[in-house]
Every structure is written in C-alpha cells, then in structure tokens.
Design an enzyme around this catalytic site. Structure first.
Site, PDB file in Angstrom:
ATOM      1  N   SER A  83     -11.562  -0.411  -0.574  1.00 23.96           N
ATOM      2  CA  SER A  83     -10.259  -0.635   0.065  1.00 23.96           C
ATOM      3  C   SER A  83     -10.425  -1.153   1.480  1.00 23.96           C
ATOM      4  O   SER A  83      -9.704  -2.059   1.925  1.00 23.96           O
ATOM      5  CB  SER A  83      -9.472   0.682   0.136  1.00 23.96           C
ATOM      6  OG  SER A  83      -8.803   0.964  -1.045  1.00 23.96           O
ATOM      7  N   HIS A 108      -3.580   6.118   3.515  1.00 23.73           N
ATOM      8  CA  HIS A 108      -4.367   4.964   3.088  1.00 23.73           C
ATOM      9  C   HIS A 108      -3.859   3.673   3.734  1.00 23.73           C
ATOM     10  O   HIS A 108      -4.631   2.882   4.295  1.00 23.73           O
ATOM     11  CB  HIS A 108      -4.297   4.879   1.557  1.00 23.73           C
ATOM     12  CG  HIS A 108      -5.202   3.894   0.915  1.00 23.73           C
ATOM     13  ND1 HIS A 108      -4.768   2.651   0.511  1.00 23.73           N
ATOM     14  CD2 HIS A 108      -6.510   3.961   0.563  1.00 23.73           C
ATOM     15  CE1 HIS A 108      -5.770   1.998  -0.069  1.00 23.73           C
ATOM     16  NE2 HIS A 108      -6.843   2.770  -0.048  1.00 23.73           N
ATOM     17  N   ASP A 114       0.841  -1.197   0.000  1.00 26.86           N
ATOM     18  CA  ASP A 114       0.000   0.000   0.000  1.00 26.86           C
ATOM     19  C   ASP A 114       0.878   1.249   0.000  1.00 26.86           C
ATOM     20  O   ASP A 114       1.969   1.232  -0.570  1.00 26.86           O
ATOM     21  CB  ASP A 114      -0.952  -0.032   1.206  1.00 26.86           C
ATOM     22  CG  ASP A 114      -2.303   0.598   0.887  1.00 26.86           C
ATOM     23  OD1 ASP A 114      -2.425   1.822   0.982  1.00 26.86           O
ATOM     24  OD2 ASP A 114      -3.227  -0.155   0.516  1.00 26.86           O
TER      25      ASP A 114
END
Length: 337
Positions: free
Chosen positions: A291, A140, A107
């Site tokens: 996600s 994220h 990620d």
C-alpha cells in the site's frame, strides 16, 4: 458482511456485477437489480452460483463479474505488514506553494492532521471523506495521504472513502467511485487495495472504469500475497502496478506480490507517516506494505507532473532501456522520505 471464498478470491455471495447490456440475458436468474453511477448489481435467486453465471454471460460476449471484495494492503489477517506502530512526531511543515497537480485517493478516508491543516483541499472535504475511526485498517488513508503530500509538496488530494475500517470494499463500490471521477479526472490516482479474481482474469467493469480515465496515471499495489498470481487492478494493462522492496531497496520484501505484470517498486518496510490521533498514537505511525510503496510511486509521479504531463513522464520512464529494472519488480523508485 457476507463473504464467499472462491479459490483464494473473495466475493459477495449471490451478486453479479454487470452493465445494462447484460440485464436481459441475466433476467432468468435475477431476484433484484440495484443500479447506481452506471453500475448494475444483479442479486441472484437463491442457490445460483455467481461464478457460473458470470462465465455464461461472458461466453455471450457480455461484461460481467462476481462482485469481488478488494482489500487494503497491509495484510488483513496478520503477517509482517499487518499493523501500524506508534512513532514520535515527524517534523514536517507543508509549504505554501501549490503544484497544481491533483491526486485521487480512494481509501479509508482522511483524518484531521497538522500536515494539511488549513489546506483548501482538506477544508473542502465532507464527513463522508473522514477516515474510519475503528477497524484493523483505520488510518490507512491518512497514512497514505501523508506519504503523498510529503513526496509531492503542494499537491491537492481528491478523496473518496471506499474502504471500511477493516480495509474492505466491494468491486461495485470501487467502480462507482471511479465513475464519479470522470467529470474532473485527477492527473494521478492512488489505489492501495486490490484482489485476486475467481478465474485470474481481469475484472471487466473495473478495467473499463479505469480505462475511461484516459489522461490519469493509475497506480495500484501489487498486494501482500508473496506470490506472482495477478493482483487486480495492479495487473491491468495501463495501470502502474507497484511491488515493495525491503529496507535495502535491493530485494523484494518477502510479503510483496511480484511478476511480469509488476511495473515498479519502492520501499515498503517501516515507512513513517501521518496517522490517527487516538489511543497510543499521537498522529504518527510506522507501517509496512505494498500500500505504502504505491503511495511513494504515486507521489513521485505527481511531483514530476508539475513539469510535464504525468502520462508522458511515466511512459518514458517505464519504456526506457536505460532505466534500471529489478526482475519481476520493475523500475525502482528510490525512497526519499
């Protein structure tokens, strides 16, 4: 970064991804080749179309793909799942017990946070695994890490930063990162990003790289496309593709991808987790997207893997006729956070 759009797929212009077996066949169109971790990127001569070259190489039975761009999901350009919102601190104290289960997280990286302060897996990370400090999707990876560690207490994360601060990576970088996992494969792998391909066919080198992790359960998001168009790698056979349901946990979230290629679903709306400690954020946020539904499913599999092999557990769950299914969304994993 140069980007070319081809039928709602995005690629790096002038680049084709291959293995060594295709280099000789591609030589007459080749300007240069870069190779690392078993992946070759052919840099084409000016004016050569990478999609046309890919098609020709595949007709010869060779492994090739345009160098697709994969994007983190929440949406890159606006939409209902596009940005995080600040929240008050979320009470959570990591337990001392270790599950022995390793989850791979490819990620944006992970930032320092109280939830894993002092953990051995975080202490082993280097500066290359730090979360991106700027960009539309900075934080994220940190958000996903919080969902994983709360859903699977005691889990150990193995982190590789492949997405930039705007949530973008190219296929070559992702395949190389997957190859680096082969020596010590994790039990579960979380991939909260993906793409459409120029021809809606599976990208062969990405498929091969995931396939080599034969004992790993790979979990990938179905994308925030709101369509049933296959989203890769979630649509690959053997990958657990995850869609998002809304807060009722009965209906598809409007932004979520769906289709017969989706295997599971979980809540994707307004989840709260760890985040960057910067600006208006004090280390916590609420965010929406496939996600994060993916992280809930990956965490549930990792938690179950404390007691039985992850591959066996998820295969039994997905194949059982008694497991409740939502059409085009697969098995529902109830939110427990």
């Amino acid at each position: 970064m140069e980007i070319q759009s081809v039928g709602e797929a995005f690629i790096r212009p002038g680049q084709v991804l291959t293995d060594r077996t295709a280099l000789a066949a591609a030589s007459r169109w080749t300007q240069a080749v870069s190779e690392a971790d078993g992946v070759c990127v052919v840099h084409l001569a000016p004016g050569v179309d990478p999609c046309e070259i890919t098609a020709e190489l595949r007709e010869r039975g060779l492994r090739a793909s345009p160098n697709h761009l994969l994007r983190g999901q929440p949406l890159f350009f606006g939409g209902p799942a596009s940005r995080p919102f600040p929240t008050p601190p979320i009470p959570h104290k990591a337990g001392r017990a270790r599950s022995g289960v390793v989850v791979g997280l490819l990620d944006t990286g992970i930032a320092k946070h109280p939830w894993w302060s002092g953990s051995d897996w975080y202490a082993s990370l280097g500066p290359d695994e730090a979360d991106a400090a700027e960009g539309s999707q900075a934080g994220h990876g940190t958000f996903i890490a919080g969902l994983l560690t709360r859903r699977a207490p005691g889990v150990r994360l193995r982190v590789q930063r492949v997405l930039d601060g705007d949530g973008i990576a190219d296929e070559a970088s992702v395949v190389r990162a997957l190859h680096r996992l082969r020596d010590r494969p994790p039990q579960v792998l979380n991939l909260s990003f993906g793409c459409h391909t120029f021809d809606d066919r599976p990208p062969p080198l990405l498929s091969d790289a995931i396939g080599t992790l034969s004992e790993t359960v790979t979990v990938a998001c179905a994308g925030n496309t709101g369509s049933d168009r296959p989203f890769w790698p979630a649509a690959l056979p053997g990958v657990v593709g995850v869609a998002a349901v809304d807060s009722t946990q009965q209906r598809r979230a409007p932004y979520s991808g769906y289709g017969t290629w989706v295997d599971a679903c979980a809540k994707g709306d307004w989840l709260t987790s760890s985040y960057l400690d910067a600006g208006e954020y004090g280390g916590y946020a609420a965010w929406s997207g496939t996600s994060f539904a993916t992280a809930l499913v990956a965490g549930a599999i990792a938690d179950a893997a404390r007691h039985e092999p992850a591959k066996e557990w998820i295969r039994t769950l997905l194949d059982s006729e008694e497991t409740p299914q939502i059409p085009d969304l697969g098995v529902l994993f109830p939110a427990s956070l």
